[in-house]
Design an enzyme around this catalytic site. Structure first.
Site, PDB file in Angstrom:
ATOM      1  N   ARG A   1     -10.909  15.487   8.130  1.00 33.03           N
ATOM      2  CA  ARG A   1     -11.760  15.921   7.013  1.00 33.03           C
ATOM      3  C   ARG A   1     -13.136  16.319   7.524  1.00 33.03           C
ATOM      4  O   ARG A   1     -13.685  15.680   8.423  1.00 33.03           O
ATOM      5  CB  ARG A   1     -11.926  14.806   5.980  1.00 33.03           C
ATOM      6  CG  ARG A   1     -10.648  14.423   5.273  1.00 33.03           C
ATOM      7  CD  ARG A   1     -10.964  13.497   4.092  1.00 33.03           C
ATOM      8  NE  ARG A   1      -9.758  12.881   3.587  1.00 33.03           N
ATOM      9  CZ  ARG A   1      -9.510  11.566   3.643  1.00 33.03           C
ATOM     10  NH1 ARG A   1     -10.402  10.730   4.169  1.00 33.03           N
ATOM     11  NH2 ARG A   1      -8.389  11.088   3.154  1.00 33.03           N
TER      12      ARG A   1
ATOM     13  N   ARG B   1      -2.616  -2.026  -3.363  1.00 35.20           N
ATOM     14  CA  ARG B   1      -3.822  -1.231  -3.152  1.00 35.20           C
ATOM     15  C   ARG B   1      -3.714  -0.026  -4.080  1.00 35.20           C
ATOM     16  O   ARG B   1      -2.744   0.721  -4.030  1.00 35.20           O
ATOM     17  CB  ARG B   1      -3.902  -0.756  -1.709  1.00 35.20           C
ATOM     18  CG  ARG B   1      -5.021   0.226  -1.514  1.00 35.20           C
ATOM     19  CD  ARG B   1      -5.031   0.792  -0.135  1.00 35.20           C
ATOM     20  NE  ARG B   1      -6.157   1.714  -0.013  1.00 35.20           N
ATOM     21  CZ  ARG B   1      -6.085   2.863   0.634  1.00 35.20           C
ATOM     22  NH1 ARG B   1      -4.962   3.239   1.205  1.00 35.20           N
ATOM     23  NH2 ARG B   1      -7.137   3.638   0.701  1.00 35.20           N
TER      24      ARG B   1
ATOM     25  N   HIS C   1     -12.623   3.090   0.327  1.00 35.24           N
ATOM     26  CA  HIS C   1     -12.637   2.041   1.368  1.00 35.24           C
ATOM     27  C   HIS C   1     -13.360   0.782   0.866  1.00 35.24           C
ATOM     28  O   HIS C   1     -13.843  -0.019   1.669  1.00 35.24           O
ATOM     29  CB  HIS C   1     -13.374   2.503   2.646  1.00 35.24           C
ATOM     30  CG  HIS C   1     -12.630   3.498   3.477  1.00 35.24           C
ATOM     31  ND1 HIS C   1     -13.286   4.445   4.222  1.00 35.24           N
ATOM     32  CD2 HIS C   1     -11.310   3.691   3.698  1.00 35.24           C
ATOM     33  CE1 HIS C   1     -12.399   5.187   4.869  1.00 35.24           C
ATOM     34  NE2 HIS C   1     -11.189   4.758   4.557  1.00 35.24           N
TER      35      HIS C   1
ATOM     36  N   ASN D   1       0.881  -1.164   0.000  1.00 35.86           N
ATOM     37  CA  ASN D   1       0.000   0.000   0.000  1.00 35.86           C
ATOM     38  C   ASN D   1       0.926   1.224   0.000  1.00 35.86           C
ATOM     39  O   ASN D   1       1.419   1.635   1.038  1.00 35.86           O
ATOM     40  CB  ASN D   1      -0.874  -0.050   1.257  1.00 35.86           C
ATOM     41  CG  ASN D   1      -1.819   1.131   1.339  1.00 35.86           C
ATOM     42  OD1 ASN D   1      -1.736   2.071   0.555  1.00 35.86           O
ATOM     43  ND2 ASN D   1      -2.713   1.089   2.312  1.00 35.86           N
TER      44      ASN D   1
ATOM     45  N   GLU E   1      -8.043  -5.464   5.028  1.00 34.61           N
ATOM     46  CA  GLU E   1      -7.923  -5.142   3.605  1.00 34.61           C
ATOM     47  C   GLU E   1      -6.764  -5.902   2.962  1.00 34.61           C
ATOM     48  O   GLU E   1      -6.866  -6.339   1.819  1.00 34.61           O
ATOM     49  CB  GLU E   1      -7.727  -3.628   3.439  1.00 34.61           C
ATOM     50  CG  GLU E   1      -8.973  -2.862   3.872  1.00 34.61           C
ATOM     51  CD  GLU E   1      -8.716  -1.390   4.114  1.00 34.61           C
ATOM     52  OE1 GLU E   1      -8.847  -0.617   3.166  1.00 34.61           O
ATOM     53  OE2 GLU E   1      -8.383  -1.012   5.245  1.00 34.61           O
TER      54      GLU E   1
END
Ligand code: ADP
Length: 413
Positions: free
Chosen positions: A250, A99, A189, A7, A396
């Site tokens: 965020r 990823r 996601h 990733n 993941e």
């Protein structure tokens, strides 16, 4: 098959090495061999590496770029001292799964990487200017270091949400902007939402078509997804990960006119406002303290800090609001699933989100909720709750390794 899962971000790489094949997938018998993270790539990088079941090895190294960092990981894995016994030389690495953040409308599933796929990922840079370039650099570095014959697979964060219907993915903007620039909601996601939906189906031993759930991934980034008959039908992140829930830094949903308003009041550029919405808002912005939920909860508990409490309340209120919206969008659901660092570990946040959802038939069981931390998986609502709630830790990397094996063997999931 030993799969290196990468990733790659702009200045960090997370990795795992997982041994798995089609048989191991079927038996849920995949084996994690190693994991680690390299941060502050570009200078004196900080490395944390760990063979499964052994002590964490911490070090620093001068790593100029992503290529140097990938090289460092591979070399480490091959040394005796790493403790990764299954990897003695690079020939013991059989495939690499990446990823990839943005797959646009082009990629609806994981792909074996060819030049054509690489061009496709490159075409999506417009949509993810911060993320896709780092992913491409990781793929090219791996090709250089392990040879063009090494199978590499791209697993897209957006792919799972490609089943969204038009009414959920379109913004009510002039339609030509969708036609011209593909301005639409993509969602992110996806690997996490897909993984927890798969685990839920396993736990209940039901077919994919019977999966009607709302998944909440609550980590540093946060998103909610409505999954109907196994497919993602709505999700809270949009064209970029900025939309939707309140996150660590965020803002999530805001009125777009605020951007122009703040530009003129504060004399900021559009880019500066975007930075502010992505990096200085959310939990950090409201509390003025931190983006870390654990610290906020401590602060609220120990010092009764008003703004820490306010940030927590905003976070939970927005999540609850999305659950309500998705219940309406889907015509009801069977369960709400909590995952991600906050969703997996914080009983208090889960309880606060569920408080006020009793009308929907959700009855949380306090003791069950309190017992779900540190990787535990299970039901946290009453067994006869009309809307159930579960904690399911995400994984993941495992899904990326499994998709890599499937793509290499040309098997559809
Ligand atoms: P990322 O999205 O970067 O993968 P994680 O999924 O690891 O991040 O989530 C990080 C968040 O999880 C942080 O806000 C952290 O404070 C929070 N978190 C981790 N453990 C707990 C806990 N026990 N209680 C509350 N929050 C927690």
């Amino acid at each position: 098959m030993n799969v290196l899962v990468l990733n790659c971000g702009s200045s960090s790489i997370k990795f795992q090495i997982i041994a798995t094949d089609l048989e191991q997938i079927a038996q849920n018998a995949d084996q994690r061999l190693a994991r680690g993270i390299i941060e502050r790539i570009g200078g004196e990088a900080v490395c944390s590496l760990q063979a499964e079941g052994k002590a964490k090895q911490r070090s620093t190294a001068q790593l100029r770029d992503i290529r140097a960092a990938v090289d460092f990981i591979i070399r480490w894995a091959c040394t005796q001292e790493s403790g990764v016994d299954a990897i003695q030389s690079i020939s013991d690495i059989h495939a690499v799964g990446h990823r990839v953040v943005h797959g646009g409308e082009r990629f609806q599933q994981s792909m074996l990487i060819s030049d054509e796929v690489l061009h496709g990922i490159d075409d999506c840079i417009d949509l993810a200017p911060l993320h896709n370039p780092a992913n491409i650099r990781g793929i090219l570095a791996t090709r250089e270091l392990l040879g063009a014959g090494m199978p590499q697979v791209a697993v897209f964060d957006t792919a799972f949400h490609q089943t969204l219907p038009e009414q959920a993915y379109l913004y009510a903007l002039p339609y030509q902007f969708y036609r011209r620039y593909k301005v639409r909601r993509y969602g992110f996601h996806g690997t996490s939402h897909r993984y927890v939906a798969y685990r839920y189906r396993n736990l209940l031993n039901i077919p994919r078509e019977q999966v009607n759930i709302i998944t909440l991934h609550l980590g540093n980034g946060c998103s909610a997804t409505a999954i109907k008959a196994g497919d993602s039908v709505d999700t809270s992140m949009g064209m970029t990960p900025l939309e939707g829930l309140v996150m660590g830094t965020r803002s999530g949903d805001i009125d777009a006119s605020i951007i122009d308003f703040l530009m003129s009041k504060e004399g900021l550029t559009a880019q500066e406002i975007e930075g502010l919405l992505n990096k200085q808002s959310g939990l950090l912005g409201i509390s003025g303290l931190t983006n870390d939920m654990r610290e906020l909860l401590d602060e609220a508990r120990e010092n009764n800090d008003r703004r820490a409490l306010l940030a927590i309340e905003l976070f939970c209120y927005r999540a609850r609001k999305y659950i309500g919206a998705y219940l309406a969008a889907m015509g009801g659901a069977d369960a709400v699933i909590f995952t991600g660092g906050i969703g997996e570990n914080s009983a208090e946040i889960r309880a606060r989100i569920c408080r006020g959802l009793e009308w929907s038939g959700l009855q949380l069981v306090e003791a069950a909720n309190a017992s779900m931390t540190n990787g535990n998986e299970g039901l946290i609502s009453a067994a006869d709750s009309r809307l159930k709630a579960y904690v399911i830790p995400t994984d993941e990397e495992l899904l990326i390794a499994r998709d890599t094996v499937r793509c290499v063997n040309k098997v559809q999931r």
